[in-house]
Design an enzyme around this catalytic site. Structure first.
Site, PDB file in Angstrom:
ATOM      1  N   LEU A  89      18.933  27.988 148.558  1.00 19.93           N
ATOM      2  CA  LEU A  89      19.303  26.645 148.998  1.00 19.93           C
ATOM      3  C   LEU A  89      18.181  26.135 149.882  1.00 19.93           C
ATOM      4  O   LEU A  89      17.603  26.900 150.660  1.00 19.93           O
ATOM      5  CB  LEU A  89      20.599  26.655 149.825  1.00 19.93           C
ATOM      6  CG  LEU A  89      21.949  26.716 149.121  1.00 19.93           C
ATOM      7  CD1 LEU A  89      23.049  26.589 150.162  1.00 19.93           C
ATOM      8  CD2 LEU A  89      22.090  25.639 148.074  1.00 19.93           C
ATOM      9  N   ASP A  90      17.867  24.846 149.777  1.00 21.65           N
ATOM     10  CA  ASP A  90      16.884  24.274 150.684  1.00 21.65           C
ATOM     11  C   ASP A  90      17.357  24.421 152.122  1.00 21.65           C
ATOM     12  O   ASP A  90      18.562  24.411 152.403  1.00 21.65           O
ATOM     13  CB  ASP A  90      16.680  22.781 150.384  1.00 21.65           C
ATOM     14  CG  ASP A  90      16.047  22.535 149.027  1.00 21.65           C
ATOM     15  OD1 ASP A  90      15.441  23.473 148.477  1.00 21.65           O
ATOM     16  OD2 ASP A  90      16.156  21.396 148.530  1.00 21.65           O
ATOM     17  N   LYS A  91      16.423  24.529 153.020  1.00 18.60           N
ATOM     18  CA  LYS A  91      16.741  24.692 154.440  1.00 18.60           C
ATOM     19  C   LYS A  91      17.696  23.619 154.935  1.00 18.60           C
ATOM     20  O   LYS A  91      18.659  23.909 155.658  1.00 18.60           O
ATOM     21  CB  LYS A  91      15.440  24.660 155.250  1.00 18.60           C
ATOM     22  CG  LYS A  91      15.634  24.760 156.756  1.00 18.60           C
ATOM     23  CD  LYS A  91      14.288  24.696 157.469  1.00 18.60           C
ATOM     24  CE  LYS A  91      14.471  24.722 158.981  1.00 18.60           C
ATOM     25  NZ  LYS A  91      13.168  24.631 159.690  1.00 18.60           N
TER      26      LYS A  91
END
Length: 250
Positions: free
Chosen positions: A66-68
């Site tokens: 997942l993106d930050k």
């Protein structure tokens, strides 16, 4: 009050599913090796658990990302066998991932999709770009959940798993996600900018949301070992729920 970084929504001896907060890396990052990481935080937490618990070791195996700045659900395997099977299931598109996003603009249709090819790390800002010649096959299905004045609450179902796929595809469609610093204007959302008759103090005002308005909402898949069906979902975090609530009043 200290911000809660994650919540465990499912765990057994083979895997763990976590609802993570925005702003937290899920695994190693080549740009910031010292940044806090969910996988390491979980390993430390599992290590502290008493012997005889459901978790028999503290090693974490990442199976997707997942993106930050994306909140929501992420799966980690807890042993090599589960890791291999989950990896295979992701690659063979057997795991259904559903995201919710708040975008600028409204789509013309309630159900739509794009298969624009994506080239990863395509510019100096490391963005994913539309590239029909050199890009990789990519497909995302979208559904309009709710119109919010000049904004939209969308459901996104990435069929492929390219980096920044949903963000890049929505930008391509003219529906950038709010507060997206790479694919949109990145500006925080304030009530004063939404309501003409707002009478608060603009110097004291705090944004409704200041991070990417994207949430990994639900996962559907078969357990890697037992093959039982697992369906989990995660409520919106406070900032995204507040954003949807305020936009619904426009």
């Amino acid at each position: 009050m200290k911000k809660k970084l994650y919540e465990i929504v499912y765990e057994d001896k083979d895997l763990i599913i976590v609802n993570k907060s925005a702003g937290l890396l899920v695994t190693a990052d080549r740009w910031d090796s010292e940044a806090p990481r969910l996988d390491k935080i979980l390993e430390e937490a599992l290590l502290k658990k008493e012997q005889g618990s459901k978790i028999c070791n503290s090693k974490i195996y990442p199976v997707h990302r997942l993106d930050k700045d994306t909140s929501g659900l992420i799966i980690y395997a807890l042993n090599a066998e589960a890791h291999k099977i989950l990896n295979d299931d992701f690659q063979n598109r057997k795991i259904e991932k559903i995201y919710h996003a708040v975008s600028a603009g409204c789509p013309r249709e309630e159900n739509f999709k794009t298969d624009a090819k994506l080239r990863i790390d395509g510019d100096k800002m490391h963005r994913t770009l539309i590239d029909e010649k050199k890009g990789k096959d990519s497909l995302t299905e979208f559904y309009l959940l709710k119109k919010l004045s000049r904004f939209s609450l969308l459901e996104a179902r990435p069929i492929t798993g390219r980096t920044h796929q949903i963000r890049a595809h929505l930008k391509h469609l003219g529906l950038p996600i709010l507060c997206d610093s790479l694919y949109g204007n990145g500006e925080p959302v304030y009530i004063s900018a939404l309501k003409k008759n707002w009478r608060g103090d603009k110097y004291e005002e705090r944004p409704i949301i200041s991070r990417l308005a994207l949430h990994a909402h639900s996962l559907k898949f078969f357990h890697p070992i037992s093959r039982e069906k697992i369906e989990v979902s995660a409520d919106y975090p406070k900032d995204m729920a507040g954003l949807i609530n305020q936009l619904s009043k426009l």
